[in-house]
Design an enzyme around this catalytic site. Structure first.
Site, PDB file in Angstrom:
ATOM      1  N   ASP A 106       0.873  -1.168   0.000  1.00 34.38           N
ATOM      2  CA  ASP A 106       0.000   0.000   0.000  1.00 34.38           C
ATOM      3  C   ASP A 106       0.907   1.213   0.000  1.00 34.38           C
ATOM      4  OD1 ASP A 106      -2.556   1.410   0.333  1.00 34.38           O
ATOM      5  OD2 ASP A 106      -1.787   1.918   2.311  1.00 34.38           O
ATOM      6  N   GLU A 191      -0.903  -0.862  -6.105  1.00 35.61           N
ATOM      7  CA  GLU A 191      -2.042  -0.176  -6.714  1.00 35.61           C
ATOM      8  C   GLU A 191      -1.615   0.382  -8.068  1.00 35.61           C
ATOM      9  OE1 GLU A 191      -3.199   2.529  -3.067  1.00 35.61           O
ATOM     10  OE2 GLU A 191      -1.193   1.682  -3.160  1.00 35.61           O
ATOM     11  N   ASP A 270      -3.734   0.538   6.958  1.00 39.98           N
ATOM     12  CA  ASP A 270      -2.790   0.395   5.836  1.00 39.98           C
ATOM     13  C   ASP A 270      -2.430  -1.067   5.557  1.00 39.98           C
ATOM     14  OD1 ASP A 270      -1.530   0.413   8.265  1.00 39.98           O
ATOM     15  OD2 ASP A 270      -0.326   2.206   7.858  1.00 39.98           O
TER      16      ASP A 270
END
Ligand SMILES: [Zn+2]
Length: 295
Positions: A106, A191, A270
């Site tokens: 993340d 991501e 997170d």
């Protein structure tokens, strides 16, 4: 553009020996590459403290990081008052031994640069913030100087030097972190920054500063070199879903920990996001449905 056209070839046209390119007025950008035709090459000396440029001689250098692979060319550049040598090296692809390890990361959730699905947290480098006060002062100082003055030129250089230093520190941080991840995991899931304007969707400053896109480029490059995989997945809702039962709940950004109201799992925001990112690589088309053992 007055006069520019003929600059490089003036001496050739006069039938004089062109020699090496000469450096021109300040503020110009100049470069030339070694080895030039007819010479043998370039060589590092004294363990990287000097470099021998055939035809020019030996010059002192300060390497920003150790060279990897076989040195091929050196391009000497000047930017303002600074001289740079950009080395190109031939790197044998060195695939690392296979590794089943998978990890989700993340990115850019303040105050971390990244958090892994295994719970490892890497602090965001605050180079920019730390240097911000200095930058602001340097900028104000520049704005006060009279156009075209010597003092203005000095102030401009000081500012450029600060920016350059920050960029170098950041690049170094990216390299080391990417190297560490690639050494440790066979597959790294992150991501996909192109899917959402991530920088806009998160608390902006730390994210922008962290240079996430630049980091992901470095990571992809190192992974390819080592024969490892990097997968980008849709980041939507990854910070809202419970990685255990899938319950979706929007929580304020400041809320770092919570308990899932549906399954009662204690969640670190997170780490939960990193777990969700990892899980998406298994289900999304971009992850090619590859079945991995869940850690
Ligand atoms: Zn749950």
């Amino acid at each position: 553009m007055k006069g520019v056209r003929n600059v490089g070839f003036r001496r050739v046209k006069r039938g004089e020996n062109p020699g090496y390119p000469r450096f021109k007025g300040k503020g110009r950008y100049d470069s030339f590459t070694f080895p030039q035709a007819g010479t043998t090459g370039v060589k590092l000396q004294e363990g990287g403290k000097r470099v021998l440029l055939y035809g020019l001689g030996s010059v002192k250098v300060k390497l920003h990081r150790p060279l990897e692979g076989k040195l091929k060319t050196a391009t000497v550049k000047r930017e303002g008052e600074h001289w740079y040598i950009v080395f190109t090296c031939e790197v044998e692809p060195r695939p690392l031994p296979p590794n089943d390890g998978v990890v989700g990361i993340d990115l850019g959730t303040n105050p971390h640069f990244l958090v892994t699905s295994e719970g490892e947290r890497v602090e965001a480098p605050r180079y920019f913030q730390k240097a911000q006060a200095k930058l602001a002062a340097a900028q104000r100082s520049l704005a006060r100087k009279k156009r075209g003055s010597r003092r203005r030129e000095k102030a401009r250089r000081r500012l450029a030097r600060l920016y350059r230093k920050i960029a170098n520190q950041r690049r170094d941080f990216h390299h080391k972190l990417a190297r560490r991840l690639v050494n440790r995991y066979g597959t790294i899931v992150h991501e996909d920054l192109n899917i959402l304007g991530l920088a806009r969707s998160r608390t902006a400053k730390g994210v922008l500063d962290a240079g996430l896109a630049q980091f992901l480029q470095t990571l992809a490059y190192k992974a390819e070199e080592a024969g490892r995989r990097v997968v980008g997945v849709d980041p939507r809702h990854t910070s809202q879903d419970c990685p255990v039962c899938g319950h979706r709940e929007k929580r304020p950004l400041w809320m770092r920990v919570s308990t899932c109201p549906q399954c009662g799992t204690f969640l670190h925001r997170d780490v939960a996001a990193a777990l969700n990112i990892l899980a998406r690589a298994r289900t999304e088309p971009s992850g090619m449905g590859t079945a991995w053992a869940v850690p």
